[in-house]
Enzyme design. Structure first.
Site, PDB file in Angstrom:
ATOM      1  N   LYS A 182       0.861  -1.192   0.000  1.00  0.00           N
ATOM      2  CA  LYS A 182       0.000   0.000   0.000  1.00  0.00           C
ATOM      3  C   LYS A 182       0.897   1.242   0.000  1.00  0.00           C
ATOM      4  O   LYS A 182       1.477   1.598   1.017  1.00  0.00           O
ATOM      5  CB  LYS A 182      -0.888   0.047   1.251  1.00  0.00           C
ATOM      6  CG  LYS A 182      -1.951   1.128   1.106  1.00  0.00           C
ATOM      7  CD  LYS A 182      -2.448   1.673   2.423  1.00  0.00           C
ATOM      8  CE  LYS A 182      -1.666   2.837   2.939  1.00  0.00           C
ATOM      9  NZ  LYS A 182      -1.694   4.048   2.094  1.00  0.00           N
ATOM     10  N   GLU A 257       9.849   1.405  10.329  1.00  0.00           N
ATOM     11  CA  GLU A 257      10.873   2.408   9.984  1.00  0.00           C
ATOM     12  C   GLU A 257      10.207   3.763  10.150  1.00  0.00           C
ATOM     13  O   GLU A 257       9.398   4.164   9.316  1.00  0.00           O
ATOM     14  CB  GLU A 257      11.330   2.234   8.530  1.00  0.00           C
ATOM     15  CG  GLU A 257      12.061   0.954   8.254  1.00  0.00           C
ATOM     16  CD  GLU A 257      13.432   0.915   8.885  1.00  0.00           C
ATOM     17  OE1 GLU A 257      14.021   1.983   9.105  1.00  0.00           O
ATOM     18  OE2 GLU A 257      13.899  -0.191   9.178  1.00  0.00           O
ATOM     19  N   CYS A 296      13.633  11.296   5.955  1.00  0.00           N
ATOM     20  CA  CYS A 296      13.602  10.802   7.343  1.00  0.00           C
ATOM     21  C   CYS A 296      14.930  11.036   8.033  1.00  0.00           C
ATOM     22  O   CYS A 296      14.983  11.253   9.238  1.00  0.00           O
ATOM     23  CB  CYS A 296      13.218   9.327   7.376  1.00  0.00           C
ATOM     24  SG  CYS A 296      14.239   8.321   6.298  1.00  0.00           S
ATOM     25  N   GLU A 399       9.743  16.053  14.744  1.00  0.00           N
ATOM     26  CA  GLU A 399      10.124  15.980  13.336  1.00  0.00           C
ATOM     27  C   GLU A 399       9.270  16.962  12.521  1.00  0.00           C
ATOM     28  O   GLU A 399       8.051  16.823  12.476  1.00  0.00           O
ATOM     29  CB  GLU A 399       9.899  14.546  12.838  1.00  0.00           C
ATOM     30  CG  GLU A 399      10.405  14.320  11.450  1.00  0.00           C
ATOM     31  CD  GLU A 399      10.070  12.930  10.921  1.00  0.00           C
ATOM     32  OE1 GLU A 399       8.930  12.467  11.138  1.00  0.00           O
ATOM     33  OE2 GLU A 399      10.933  12.317  10.282  1.00  0.00           O
TER      34      GLU A 399
HETATM   35  P1  NAD Z   1       2.453   8.484   7.492  1.00  0.00           P
HETATM   36  O1  NAD Z   1       2.725   7.763   8.756  1.00  0.00           O
HETATM   37  O2  NAD Z   1       1.410   9.522   7.490  1.00  0.00           O
HETATM   38  O3  NAD Z   1       2.037   7.461   6.352  1.00  0.00           O
HETATM   39  C1  NAD Z   1       2.872   6.374   5.984  1.00  0.00           C
HETATM   40  C2  NAD Z   1       2.008   5.298   5.376  1.00  0.00           C
HETATM   41  O4  NAD Z   1       1.186   4.755   6.402  1.00  0.00           O
HETATM   42  C3  NAD Z   1       1.054   5.792   4.294  1.00  0.00           C
HETATM   43  O5  NAD Z   1       0.935   4.808   3.300  1.00  0.00           O
HETATM   44  C4  NAD Z   1      -0.252   5.956   5.048  1.00  0.00           C
HETATM   45  O6  NAD Z   1      -1.382   5.866   4.242  1.00  0.00           O
HETATM   46  C5  NAD Z   1      -0.173   4.785   6.007  1.00  0.00           C
HETATM   47  N1  NAD Z   1      -0.980   4.909   7.225  1.00  0.00           N
HETATM   48  C6  NAD Z   1      -1.401   6.027   7.850  1.00  0.00           C
HETATM   49  N2  NAD Z   1      -2.136   5.703   8.941  1.00  0.00           N
HETATM   50  C7  NAD Z   1      -2.165   4.350   9.003  1.00  0.00           C
HETATM   51  C8  NAD Z   1      -2.765   3.417   9.903  1.00  0.00           C
HETATM   52  N3  NAD Z   1      -3.483   3.802  10.945  1.00  0.00           N
HETATM   53  N4  NAD Z   1      -2.571   2.107   9.672  1.00  0.00           N
HETATM   54  C9  NAD Z   1      -1.826   1.683   8.628  1.00  0.00           C
HETATM   55  N5  NAD Z   1      -1.257   2.526   7.730  1.00  0.00           N
HETATM   56  C10 NAD Z   1      -1.418   3.842   7.923  1.00  0.00           C
HETATM   57  O7  NAD Z   1       3.863   9.031   6.987  1.00  0.00           O
HETATM   58  P2  NAD Z   1       4.133   9.944   5.727  1.00  0.00           P
HETATM   59  O8  NAD Z   1       3.678  11.316   6.108  1.00  0.00           O
HETATM   60  O9  NAD Z   1       3.626   9.295   4.512  1.00  0.00           O
HETATM   61  O10 NAD Z   1       5.728   9.880   5.646  1.00  0.00           O
HETATM   62  C11 NAD Z   1       6.539  10.678   6.410  1.00  0.00           C
HETATM   63  C12 NAD Z   1       7.092   9.914   7.591  1.00  0.00           C
HETATM   64  O11 NAD Z   1       7.783   8.744   7.140  1.00  0.00           O
HETATM   65  C13 NAD Z   1       8.107  10.712   8.350  1.00  0.00           C
HETATM   66  O12 NAD Z   1       7.882  10.574   9.720  1.00  0.00           O
HETATM   67  C14 NAD Z   1       9.431  10.082   7.937  1.00  0.00           C
HETATM   68  O13 NAD Z   1      10.459  10.273   8.868  1.00  0.00           O
HETATM   69  C15 NAD Z   1       9.036   8.665   7.799  1.00  0.00           C
HETATM   70  N6  NAD Z   1      10.011   7.942   6.968  1.00  0.00           N
HETATM   71  C16 NAD Z   1      10.890   7.085   7.590  1.00  0.00           C
HETATM   72  C17 NAD Z   1      11.850   6.425   6.838  1.00  0.00           C
HETATM   73  C18 NAD Z   1      12.843   5.479   7.493  1.00  0.00           C
HETATM   74  O14 NAD Z   1      13.570   4.809   6.769  1.00  0.00           O
HETATM   75  N7  NAD Z   1      12.919   5.399   8.799  1.00  0.00           N
HETATM   76  C19 NAD Z   1      11.904   6.630   5.465  1.00  0.00           C
HETATM   77  C20 NAD Z   1      10.996   7.507   4.874  1.00  0.00           C
HETATM   78  C21 NAD Z   1      10.056   8.158   5.640  1.00  0.00           C
END
Ligand code: NAD
Length: 505
Positions: A182, A257, A296, A399
């Site tokens: 997803k 992650e 990230c 963040e």
């Molecule tokens: P997000 O948590 O809003 O969404 C990430 C994914 O999770 C999306 O596909 C979203 O639809 C899904 N999601 C949201 N709520 C959910 C739930 N309740 N259950 C299951 N899935 C759900 O994050 P974002 O805004 O898309 O991305 C930014 C974040 O990702 C930042 O915090 C960044 O640091 C992190 N990130 C971490 C890494 C790493 O390697 N550690 C890499 C890239 C991004």
């Protein structure tokens, strides 16, 4: 390109080898963040679509050939996928740039890194067999073997859409799993395209499945689903915590992650020569502002030795003001917009709160003036340097995920380490020094999953990536990144069975 994408994007759910619209018929427009205009329409899946995709992945795992396909054939398929990615590099790089608000050059680099991930896991899986254990008796044959975990739910964010997906999809396939992916609901385009390439490379139906749709419906259902054996999530702390909670009752494997609040520690000795100063400033700029800070591992906390702070920050702000913002396809543009209106509002609220708490604005802090390469409707925000920050400020602790760099200072090595470790996260950190002993000492004391010495941001597919603390659990890339997708089984065979006689009756 936009037209063909829009046409193809109608049916973006792929389950059991068939492209489908959402069961509900719902769709979503995908916006180009450089001008907020829709350039594609995708299916907006929900729990029903998720159930169909999980059922297809379950069948393909339990009954299909993929988990039992020889490892050399699985590796060969991954290499074919890498070749197809190279073939489609221009188109995919452009699509990623348009979807996520990157420059085209960044988009192309992302696709190269995606191909590298497929090649790396193809090589690794062929070289990572089980092992024979010496049981101490010629009558015992003991081996430890690796098997796929089963059906994997892969949930990814919007900042590096295809790269983050590939760090999960490549090892999951290499290990013989089936999966449902997803992508973020706002950046699904290249992941949809990748599913097409997997099929073209010859992956059997049902092995790769995708459901486009929101996290609270599709993602939440994937995490809780009783037929899913593993959930691997990349995204923010709040959603990641929900995923872990949803997955707990079924005791599935969980890898998270999550975010980071990453320190970039600069000692004065790194700036003792003009060349050293220039490099440290240039890299601090890159650490904080590449992809508008939506990384990230962004070096969003500059922790600089007090004696060089004024000169360092002045030069950094001077260069940050010159960063050319605009649509990623325009010549000379160095940085794109933020990914959405919501993301820009979040960044603005952090800057407002920092200024109220006493931070000093050195540059940025506002939306840029529109320009031919920068439509007024795009989600642009100027690179922002906030000086005189301290650890009690929200902008330092949380963040921001935008082009906002905070500046803190230290006087001693102990103070630098304490500041760098004073975060609930622990994803990555950098240390700049001309003293090799200090470099090793400080790197050893930093509580972060990746530590860069005199560099910032590079990663290697061969080296594990992941976080300490609230930056997550588990690792991607490297041997541990494959191990996440494997069960380990000990097979103990007695070649000369005989009664034990523990019970004598
Ligand atoms: P997000 O948590 O809003 O969404 C990430 C994914 O999770 C999306 O596909 C979203 O639809 C899904 N999601 C949201 N709520 C959910 C739930 N309740 N259950 C299951 N899935 C759900 O994050 P974002 O805004 O898309 O991305 C930014 C974040 O990702 C930042 O915090 C960044 O640091 C992190 N990130 C971490 C890494 C790493 O390697 N550690 C890499 C890239 C991004």
């Amino acid at each position: 390109m936009a037209d063909s994408t829009a046409l193809r994007a109608r049916d973006t759910i792929y389950a059991g080898g068939e492209w489908r619209a959402a069961v509900s018929g719902a769709t979503r427009e995908i916006l180009d963040p450089a001008d907020a205009r829709a350039f594609a329409v995708v299916a907006e899946g929900d729990e029903k679509d998720t159930d169909l995709a999980v059922a297809a992945a379950r069948r393909a795992f339990d009954e299909g050939p993929w988990p039992r396909t020889p490892v050399t054939e699985r590796a060969a398929l991954l290499r074919r996928v890498a070749d197809l990615l190279v073939r489609d590099r221009e188109e995919l790089g452009l699509l990623e740039a348009q979807d996520a608000g990157k420059t085209v050059e960044e988009g192309r680099v992302d696709i190269d890194c995606v191909a590298d991930a497929f090649r790396y896991f193809a090589d690794l899986v062929a070289e990572a067999p089980g092992r024979v254990v010496d049981a101490g008796s010629p009558d015992i044959h003991s081996v430890v073997v690796h098997e796929p975990v089963g059906v994997c739910a892969l949930i990814t964010p919007w900042n590096y859409p295809l790269l983050q997906a590939s760090w999960k999809i490549a090892p999951a396939l290499a290990a013989g799993n089936t999966f449902v992916v997803k992508p973020s609901e706002i950046t699904p385009m290249t992941t949809v395209a990748l599913i097409g390439l997997l099929t073209e490379a010859g992956l059997p139906a049902g092995v790769a499945n995708i459901v486009t749709g929101p996290g609270h419906t599709v993602g939440a259902r994937m995490a809780e689903h009783p037929d899913v054996d593993l959930v691997s999530f990349t995204g923010g702390l709040v959603s990641g915590t929900k995923v872990a909670q949803a997955a707990a009752p079924t005791v599935k494997k969980v890898a998270l992650e999550l975010g980071g609040k990453n320190p970039n520690v600069v000692f004065a000795d790194a700036c003792a020569t003009e060349e050293g100063f220039d490099t440290a400033v240039d890299q601090a700029l890159n650490a904080a502002f590449i992809h508008s800070g939506q990384v990230c591992s962004a070096g969003a906390r500059l922790i600089v030795e007090e004696s060089v702070r004024d000169r360092f920050v002045a030069e950094l702000a001077r260069r940050a003001e010159k960063i050319r913002l605009g649509r990623g396809t325009e010549d000379g543009v160095e940085c794109g917009p933020l990914v959405s209106a919501q993301q820009r509002e979040k960044v603005e609220s952090y800057v407002d709160s920092a200024l109220k708490e006493g931070a000093v604005l050195r540059c940025g802090g506002k939306r840029p003036e529109p320009a031919p390469e920068r439509p007024a409707s795009g989600y642009f925000y100027e690179p922002t340097v906030l000086d005189r920050c301290h650890r009690e400020m929200r902008v330092v602790r949380e963040e921001v995920f935008g082009p906002v760099l905070t500046v803190e200072t230290f006087r001693t090595e102990d103070e630098a380490v304490a500041l760098a470790n004073d975060t609930e996260y622990g994803l990555a950190g950098g240390v700049w020094t001309a003293d090799p002993g200090r470099a090793r000492r400080v790197a050893g004391r930093l509580r972060h999953g990746t530590v860069w010495i005199n560099d910032f941001h590079p990663y290697l597919p061969q080296a594990e990536w992941g976080g300490f603390g609230k930056s997550g659990t588990g690792r991607e890339l490297g041997p541990a990144g494959l191990a996440e997708y494997r069960e380990t089984k000990h097979v103990y065979q007695n070649l000369a069975p005989a009664p034990v006689r523990w019970f004598r009756g």
